[in-house]
Design an enzyme around this catalytic site. Structure first.
Site, PDB file in Angstrom:
ATOM      1  CG  ASP A  31     -15.068 -57.558  72.877  1.00 28.12           C
ATOM      2  OD1 ASP A  31     -14.098 -57.952  72.699  1.00 28.12           O
ATOM      3  OD2 ASP A  31     -16.178 -58.272  72.268  1.00 28.12           O
ATOM      4  CG  HIS A  81      -4.774 -54.573  74.232  1.00 28.99           C
ATOM      5  ND1 HIS A  81      -5.921 -55.138  74.145  1.00 28.99           N
ATOM      6  CD2 HIS A  81      -4.195 -55.745  73.487  1.00 28.99           C
ATOM      7  CE1 HIS A  81      -6.408 -56.364  73.605  1.00 28.99           C
ATOM      8  NE2 HIS A  81      -5.186 -56.487  73.345  1.00 28.99           N
ATOM      9  CG  LEU A 105     -15.763 -45.077  90.818  1.00 28.16           C
ATOM     10  CD1 LEU A 105     -17.439 -45.513  90.303  1.00 28.16           C
ATOM     11  CD2 LEU A 105     -15.159 -44.691  89.665  1.00 28.16           C
TER      12      LEU A 105
HETATM   13  C1  FPP Z   1     -10.899 -56.699  74.755  1.00 27.02           C
HETATM   14  O1  FPP Z   1     -10.402 -56.435  73.261  1.00 27.02           O
HETATM   15  C2  FPP Z   1     -10.096 -56.456  75.685  1.00 27.02           C
HETATM   16  C3  FPP Z   1      -9.250 -56.995  76.580  1.00 27.02           C
HETATM   17  C4  FPP Z   1      -9.203 -58.498  76.545  1.00 27.02           C
HETATM   18  C5  FPP Z   1      -8.352 -56.281  77.482  1.00 27.02           C
HETATM   19  C6  FPP Z   1      -8.944 -55.112  77.950  1.00 27.02           C
HETATM   20  C7  FPP Z   1      -7.636 -54.302  78.524  1.00 27.02           C
HETATM   21  C8  FPP Z   1      -7.381 -53.180  78.498  1.00 27.02           C
HETATM   22  C9  FPP Z   1      -8.662 -52.077  78.131  1.00 27.02           C
HETATM   23  C10 FPP Z   1      -6.294 -52.371  78.993  1.00 27.02           C
HETATM   24  C11 FPP Z   1      -5.876 -52.497  80.342  1.00 27.02           C
HETATM   25  C12 FPP Z   1      -7.148 -52.177  81.276  1.00 27.02           C
HETATM   26  C13 FPP Z   1      -6.991 -51.471  82.492  1.00 27.02           C
HETATM   27  C14 FPP Z   1      -8.123 -51.729  83.607  1.00 27.02           C
HETATM   28  C15 FPP Z   1      -5.784 -50.514  83.018  1.00 27.02           C
HETATM   29  P1  FPP Z   1     -10.211 -57.745  72.399  1.00 27.02           P
HETATM   30  O2  FPP Z   1      -8.598 -57.831  72.638  1.00 27.02           O
HETATM   31  O3  FPP Z   1     -10.804 -58.870  72.779  1.00 27.02           O
HETATM   32  O4  FPP Z   1     -10.523 -57.177  71.029  1.00 27.02           O
HETATM   33  P2  FPP Z   1     -11.156 -58.152  69.893  1.00 27.02           P
HETATM   34  O5  FPP Z   1     -12.485 -58.668  70.470  1.00 27.02           O
HETATM   35  O6  FPP Z   1     -11.354 -56.979  69.002  1.00 27.02           O
HETATM   36  O7  FPP Z   1      -9.993 -59.073  69.636  1.00 27.02           O
END
Ligand code: FPP
Length: 247
Positions: free
Chosen positions: A21, A38, A132
């Site tokens: 997050d 991201h 893993l």
């Molecule tokens: C949370 O940050 C993250 C996500 C909803 C997406 C996670 C995706 C990635 C890390 C990229 C791709 C992953 C893989 C496995 C290749 P948020 O957008 O909710 O952040 P915020 O809470 O600050 O808005």
């Protein structure tokens, strides 16, 4: 002694699950667009997967996209899907080289066809790997998973395959999208939020919870080692007394 040296190899968590997050907030703090967060999040995924493989962790589950995330602005959903597609394509040879097996959990039928194909390719390509297990939760939410399991259980009962009185916790386990995967020992959530957010509600019953204020793009190997060392200091009692555990 470095934080890594403080890790006891005989008490490693078998399964680490992570709610990644804070990508968007981290990017905004840098004066950048959420998407930059991201992108940097993918780098953190790479680093943490590598660290878990090096340590000999058996399962790493990452909450990459929840069912609720489909409600984000379409532009962000599209960007995340493209990032997932590019990442799985680019990382497949590296996963294979490192003996990592890719698995997915969630309602993957909702993913765009290209994404489904790329993930399927990667899963097939890495199916024989014995290191893993990297489990990506994609279009996953726990209430969806439990509802689906109940639906499938009801069908089995209706068809006479199982009697209601024979239903056990193992029966429920076997109908979840995580069937065959052990429960997480350690759940990590980044970004300072103190919530579970519809993630593995059944499976986290006795997991140790670890929250860090670091946003996901900031979460690195050292931060993972700190979480593991913290986990190893805890006494897991599973409802028993401390005396029972230590006798
Ligand atoms: C949370 O940050 C993250 C996500 C909803 C997406 C996670 C995706 C990635 C890390 C990229 C791709 C992953 C893989 C496995 C290749 P948020 O957008 O909710 O952040 P915020 O809470 O600050 O808005």
């Amino acid at each position: 002694m470095s934080i890594k040296q403080q890790i006891r190899n005989d008490r490693l968590p078998r399964h680490i699950a992570i709610i990644m997050d804070g990508n968007g907030r981290w990017a905004k703090r840098q004066g950048m667009h959420r998407f930059f967060g991201h992108q940097r999040g993918v780098e953190a995924v790479h680093e943490i997967t590598e660290a878990c493989a090096e340590l000999g962790i058996e399962y790493l589950t990452l909450y990459a996209f929840s069912i609720e995330n489909w409600n984000r602005p379409q532009e962000e959903v599209d960007a995340l899907m493209s990032l997932l597609i590019d990442t799985v394509e680019k990382e497949t040879p590296t996963l294979h080289k490192n003996n990592v097996r890719l698995l997915t959990i969630g309602d993957t039928s909702r993913l765009p066809q290209t994404a489904r194909e790329k993930f399927l390719n990667c899963m097939e390509y890495t199916a024989g790997n014995t290191g893993l297990k990297l489990v990506l939760a994609l279009s996953y939410s726990s209430r969806w998973e439990i509802t689906e399991a109940m639906r499938r259980m009801a069908v089995k009962v209706r068809q006479g395959e199982i009697l209601p009185e024979d239903i056990t916790e193992q029966t429920v386990d076997s109908l979840l999208t995580t069937a065959g995967i052990p429960d997480p020992d350690l759940l990590i959530r980044t970004s300072g939020e103190l919530r579970i957010s519809n993630f593995l509600l059944w499976q986290l019953a006795y997991s140790e919870l670890y929250f860090t204020g670091l946003c996901w793009p900031e979460f690195n190997k050292e931060a993972l080692y700190e979480a593991i060392v913290d986990y190893q200091k805890r006494e897991r009692r599973f409802g028993k007394t401390s005396e029972q555990i230590n006798s």
